[in-house]
Design a protein around this motif. Structure first.
Motif, PDB file in Angstrom:
ATOM      1  N   MET A 110      30.156  44.116  34.967  1.00 42.79           N
ATOM      2  CA  MET A 110      30.654  43.447  36.166  1.00 42.79           C
ATOM      3  C   MET A 110      32.184  43.472  36.167  1.00 42.79           C
ATOM      4  O   MET A 110      32.815  43.748  37.181  1.00 42.79           O
ATOM      5  N   GLN A 147      37.578  48.104  41.512  1.00 39.84           N
ATOM      6  CA  GLN A 147      37.760  47.845  42.943  1.00 39.84           C
ATOM      7  C   GLN A 147      39.071  47.137  43.263  1.00 39.84           C
ATOM      8  O   GLN A 147      39.650  47.343  44.327  1.00 39.84           O
ATOM      9  N   ASN A 148      39.529  46.288  42.374  1.00 39.51           N
ATOM     10  CA  ASN A 148      40.778  45.575  42.612  1.00 39.51           C
ATOM     11  C   ASN A 148      41.255  44.920  41.312  1.00 39.51           C
ATOM     12  O   ASN A 148      40.913  43.786  41.017  1.00 39.51           O
ATOM     13  N   VAL A 195      43.053  41.339  41.446  1.00 43.87           N
ATOM     14  CA  VAL A 195      42.163  40.215  41.730  1.00 43.87           C
ATOM     15  C   VAL A 195      41.191  40.018  40.566  1.00 43.87           C
ATOM     16  O   VAL A 195      40.862  38.888  40.212  1.00 43.87           O
ATOM     17  N   SER A 205      41.842  40.322  37.510  1.00 37.90           N
ATOM     18  CA  SER A 205      42.516  39.528  36.487  1.00 37.90           C
ATOM     19  C   SER A 205      42.621  38.070  36.926  1.00 37.90           C
ATOM     20  O   SER A 205      42.566  37.161  36.100  1.00 37.90           O
ATOM     21  N   GLY A 207      39.799  36.149  35.786  1.00 40.47           N
ATOM     22  CA  GLY A 207      39.683  35.936  34.353  1.00 40.47           C
ATOM     23  C   GLY A 207      39.328  37.184  33.569  1.00 40.47           C
ATOM     24  O   GLY A 207      39.052  37.112  32.370  1.00 40.47           O
ATOM     25  N   HIS A 228      45.053  36.625  33.229  1.00 40.49           N
ATOM     26  CA  HIS A 228      43.613  36.396  33.166  1.00 40.49           C
ATOM     27  C   HIS A 228      43.240  35.071  32.508  1.00 40.49           C
ATOM     28  O   HIS A 228      42.080  34.696  32.488  1.00 40.49           O
ATOM     29  N   VAL A 244      42.749  31.223  35.211  1.00 43.48           N
ATOM     30  CA  VAL A 244      41.551  30.684  35.844  1.00 43.48           C
ATOM     31  C   VAL A 244      40.893  29.650  34.930  1.00 43.48           C
ATOM     32  O   VAL A 244      40.404  28.624  35.392  1.00 43.48           O
ATOM     33  N   LEU A 259      43.767  31.433  42.914  1.00 45.30           N
ATOM     34  CA  LEU A 259      44.563  31.947  44.028  1.00 45.30           C
ATOM     35  C   LEU A 259      43.636  32.631  45.030  1.00 45.30           C
ATOM     36  O   LEU A 259      42.798  33.442  44.658  1.00 45.30           O
ATOM     37  N   GLY A 275      41.571  40.010  49.282  1.00 44.09           N
ATOM     38  CA  GLY A 275      41.290  40.608  47.981  1.00 44.09           C
ATOM     39  C   GLY A 275      39.855  40.492  47.511  1.00 44.09           C
ATOM     40  O   GLY A 275      39.589  40.268  46.341  1.00 44.09           O
ATOM     41  N   ILE A 276      38.910  40.690  48.428  1.00 44.73           N
ATOM     42  CA  ILE A 276      37.510  40.691  47.992  1.00 44.73           C
ATOM     43  C   ILE A 276      37.200  42.018  47.300  1.00 44.73           C
ATOM     44  O   ILE A 276      37.953  42.984  47.423  1.00 44.73           O
ATOM     45  N   PHE A 277      36.095  42.073  46.566  1.00 42.71           N
ATOM     46  CA  PHE A 277      35.659  43.336  45.953  1.00 42.71           C
ATOM     47  C   PHE A 277      34.754  44.037  46.959  1.00 42.71           C
ATOM     48  O   PHE A 277      33.616  43.624  47.167  1.00 42.71           O
ATOM     49  N   PRO A 278      35.257  45.098  47.601  1.00 40.39           N
ATOM     50  CA  PRO A 278      34.564  45.638  48.783  1.00 40.39           C
ATOM     51  C   PRO A 278      33.188  46.230  48.495  1.00 40.39           C
ATOM     52  O   PRO A 278      32.323  46.193  49.354  1.00 40.39           O
ATOM     53  N   ARG A 279      32.963  46.756  47.292  1.00 37.23           N
ATOM     54  CA  ARG A 279      31.677  47.406  47.025  1.00 37.23           C
ATOM     55  C   ARG A 279      30.707  46.509  46.264  1.00 37.23           C
ATOM     56  O   ARG A 279      29.672  46.971  45.809  1.00 37.23           O
ATOM     57  N   MET A 280      31.064  45.246  46.129  1.00 37.15           N
ATOM     58  CA  MET A 280      30.099  44.299  45.565  1.00 37.15           C
ATOM     59  C   MET A 280      29.501  43.495  46.712  1.00 37.15           C
ATOM     60  O   MET A 280      30.112  43.362  47.771  1.00 37.15           O
ATOM     61  N   GLU A 290      27.580  38.804  44.521  1.00 34.56           N
ATOM     62  CA  GLU A 290      28.282  39.296  43.326  1.00 34.56           C
ATOM     63  C   GLU A 290      29.753  38.868  43.341  1.00 34.56           C
ATOM     64  O   GLU A 290      30.318  38.511  42.304  1.00 34.56           O
ATOM     65  N   ARG A 309      29.888  35.370  42.265  1.00 31.59           N
ATOM     66  CA  ARG A 309      29.674  35.253  40.823  1.00 31.59           C
ATOM     67  C   ARG A 309      30.900  35.710  40.034  1.00 31.59           C
ATOM     68  O   ARG A 309      31.165  35.192  38.942  1.00 31.59           O
ATOM     69  N   MET A 310      31.640  36.679  40.585  1.00 25.69           N
ATOM     70  CA  MET A 310      32.889  37.067  39.920  1.00 25.69           C
ATOM     71  C   MET A 310      33.836  35.876  39.827  1.00 25.69           C
ATOM     72  O   MET A 310      34.606  35.751  38.885  1.00 25.69           O
ATOM     73  N   PHE A 329      33.431  34.145  36.737  1.00 22.27           N
ATOM     74  CA  PHE A 329      33.406  35.064  35.600  1.00 22.27           C
ATOM     75  C   PHE A 329      33.775  34.400  34.277  1.00 22.27           C
ATOM     76  O   PHE A 329      33.190  34.694  33.235  1.00 22.27           O
ATOM     77  N   SER A 330      34.739  33.511  34.307  1.00 22.59           N
ATOM     78  CA  SER A 330      35.214  32.952  33.041  1.00 22.59           C
ATOM     79  C   SER A 330      34.406  31.734  32.596  1.00 22.59           C
ATOM     80  O   SER A 330      34.695  31.132  31.573  1.00 22.59           O
ATOM     81  N   ARG A 342      34.783  32.147  46.615  1.00 19.98           N
ATOM     82  CA  ARG A 342      34.927  32.733  45.280  1.00 19.98           C
ATOM     83  C   ARG A 342      35.896  31.917  44.437  1.00 19.98           C
ATOM     84  O   ARG A 342      35.658  31.676  43.251  1.00 19.98           O
TER      85      ARG A 342
END
Ligand SMILES: Nc1ncnc2c1ncn2[C@@H]1O[C@H](COP(=O)(O)OP(=O)(O)OP(=O)(O)O)[C@@H](O)[C@H]1O
Ligand SMILES: [Mg+2]
Lengths: 307, 234
Positions: A173, A180-181, A184, A186, A189, B71, B74, B80, B86-91, B95, B98-99, B102-103, B147
């Motif tokens: 993941m 993809q970015n 963002v 980072s 986390g 990193h 968070v 931020l 700044g979304i993840f376009p292919r997720m 998902e 859920r990113m 992540f931490s 998110r």
């Protein structure tokens, strides 16, 4: 008809190897946009290390399959460390440099690795001691060996494992998010330095396994073998759409088949003017055609999508 | 909670932020307004460690923030919502959410928070399996905020959540921002839409070419004739 089946079998075998190597190019490209031209040399080092391990253990009385497995394991480990070191030493300091700089560095690293291999393993062809009792099976007039079956089976297993890793695990993941970015990612986390290092390490492990396959398939190795193999795998990655994992797998398989069919029929097509030893030209014809008509590859993402 | 002192950001030769100081207290919503190019985004990006400030220091809950890598923020409770989402376009939508978590490793609480975000933004629940790159601009903004919430932040940095959105969508998004704030979240809000920002916040800072030119309670800024003339188009 026999030729067709035979060449398809050979093509799938070859394609499985190309696909594994192509994955190494495409993972790194997908995440940091770098074409790691030294990847072919990592594969070559994998072959060479496996060779050394196998030769030095061959007379030890260990079961041949165990020797083979040890060769595979050691060469995978060595290549993982090598991939990690390449990123750390050669590419990371250039992360924010103009794009051409790391590209030229990659070519430099491939020359360095070739020369190191030449110093260690010499400039002559080296022959792999056969470890597997080769068995030949018959299929409608064509034949295939247990070595080929193992190659295809192992490659399929690795690819399924990779797909699982990328889509079902935390690090996977993180890899997709970074591709993809990165900025963002980072923020979420993700330690992107770690992700980038992982891409190199995983790609190198797949490369090492591919290297062992090449070694046991052709039963020879040479310090320059990484160049042509790397170029073809790179072609496969471009054919599938560089940066796309499924694309690298499909592109590798397709290129293997194209090449085998080409080699099988080139004599007929040119009235025996060109023989099957011209098979290498097919990869480059494919590369040129793809770059001319569909540079984003079969599964290509629009470049605008890339981070 | 957050105390910024003499923060400076430069891009090559250009000084975007010229030594600004401000603070945000726990539970407060503070607005940072200013014209295009005033240095608002640069300020936020420096706080989130996406650019390295060339000077100043930032204390956050007693810690020196600028010594942490991006990193790790968070985990400190800083989220931020970047300019342009700044979304993840292919997720997929889910998902992406859920990113945001992540931490974290408290799985059950993550599932609960996911439901919470879906209840704040029912539209996201309908689009849970849709690839995020195909969401509308407003939906993407909801996703970016959702998110950020998934990380269980203590401090949210919002960069122009109203940008490029139709009035009805802006209203919906600000409703959620108000709700989140009323539940005790600390928020630093950047906005082009100064009127809106000053209406929802308690205090405001006005930024002008890299410096802070004015600071007041938001209500007073809203009434200030100079602010009205310069930023509220009156
Ligand atoms: N990556 C960059 N490289 C060079 N200059 C930059 C960069 N990012 C911002 N700048 C410059 O820094 C100044 C401040 O930009 P910033 O994005 O912080 O403004 P802003 O207040 O957020 O504006 P807006 O309201 O238009 O988003 C501008 O003059 C901008 O051109
Ligand atoms: Mg901005």
């Amino acid at each position: 008809m026999d030729t067709l089946i035979q060449q398809l079998i050979n093509g799938v075998t070859l394609g499985a190897v190309y696909a594994l190597v192509a994955l190494g190019y495409t993972m790194v490209y997908g995440i940091i946009g770098l074409i790691n031209f030294a990847h072919g040399e990592v594969v070559m080092i994998g072959t060479m290390v496996a060779f050394t391990v196998i030769v030095s253990l061959a007379g030890s009385g260990m079961p041949p399959l165990l020797v083979l497995a040890l060769g595979l394991a050691v060469s995978t480990l060595v290549c993982m460390v090598l991939g990690w070191a390449l990123e750390r030493v050669a590419y990371r300091p250039l992360r924010h440099a103009p794009r051409l700089t790391p590209l030229i560095t990659a070519i430099g690293m491939s020359i360095v690795l070739q020369n190191v291999a030449m110093i260690i393993w010499g400039r002559n062809y080296i022959t792999f001691p056969p470890m597997i009792n080769k068995q030949i099976y018959d299929l409608g007039g064509a034949s295939f060996t247990n070595v080929q079956v193992s190659i295809v089976f192992l490659a399929a297993l690795m690819m399924i494992g990779l797909i699982y890793l990328v889509h079902r695990t935390r690090i996977g993941m993180a890899m997709r998010a970074t591709a993809q970015n990165p900025q963002v990612a980072s923020l979420m986390g993700v330690d992107i330095n770690r992700v980038i290092a992982m891409a190199f390490v995983i790609g190198s492990a797949l490369g090492a396994i591919a290297g062992c396959m090449v070694g046991s398939y052709y039963e020879i190795a040479h310090y320059q073998m990484g160049f042509m193999l790397g170029l073809k795998a790179f072609t496969a990655a471009v054919l599938g759409g560089i940066g796309n994992l499924a694309g690298a797998m499909a592109g590798g398989l397709l290129l293997g088949i194209i090449e085998a069919l080409g080699a099988g029929y080139i004599g007929d097509l040119t009235g025996d003017f060109l023989g099957s030893h011209y098979q290498d030209i097919f990869a480059f014809i494919v590369l040129i055609i793809v770059l001319m008509f569909r540079p984003s590859g079969l599964f290509g993402e629009r470049t605008g999508d890339r981070a | 909670m957050l105390e910024v002192n003499g923060l400076r950001v430069s891009y090559g030769g250009i000084q975007a932020v010229r030594g600004i100081s401000f603070h945000v207290d726990e539970g407060e919503m503070v607005a940072l307004i200013g014209a295009n190019g005033a240095g608002k985004s640069s300020t936020l990006r420096a706080l989130a460690r996406l650019v390295n400030p060339v000077g100043g220091n930032v204390r956050y809950r007693g810690k020196e923030l600028l010594s942490l890598p991006a990193h790790q923020l968070v985990a400190e409770g800083i989220a931020l919502v970047p300019e342009g989402r700044g979304i993840f376009p292919r997720m997929t939508t889910s998902e992406n959410l859920r990113m945001g978590a992540f931490s974290r490793n408290d799985k059950q609480a993550v599932e609960r928070d996911l439901e919470h975000v879906f209840s704040l933004f029912p539209r996201l629940a309908e689009r849970a399996q849709q690839v995020a790159g195909t969401l509308s601009g407003g939906e993407q903004q909801m996703l970016a905020i959702g998110r950020a919430l998934m990380s269980q932040p203590k401090l949210m940095l919002l960069d122009e959540p109203s940008m490029g959105l139709a009035p009805i969508m802006v209203q919906k998004i600000f409703e959620v921002i108000r709700t989140v704030a009323s539940q005790g979240m600390t928020i630093l809000l950047i906005e082009q839409n100064a009127k809106l920002a000053l209406e929802v916040s308690q205090r405001g800072y006005v930024m002008e070419s890299g410096t802070i030119s004015l600071t007041e309670e938001s209500a007073k800024l809203l009434a200030d004739p100079k602010v009205r003339a310069a930023y509220l188009g009156e």
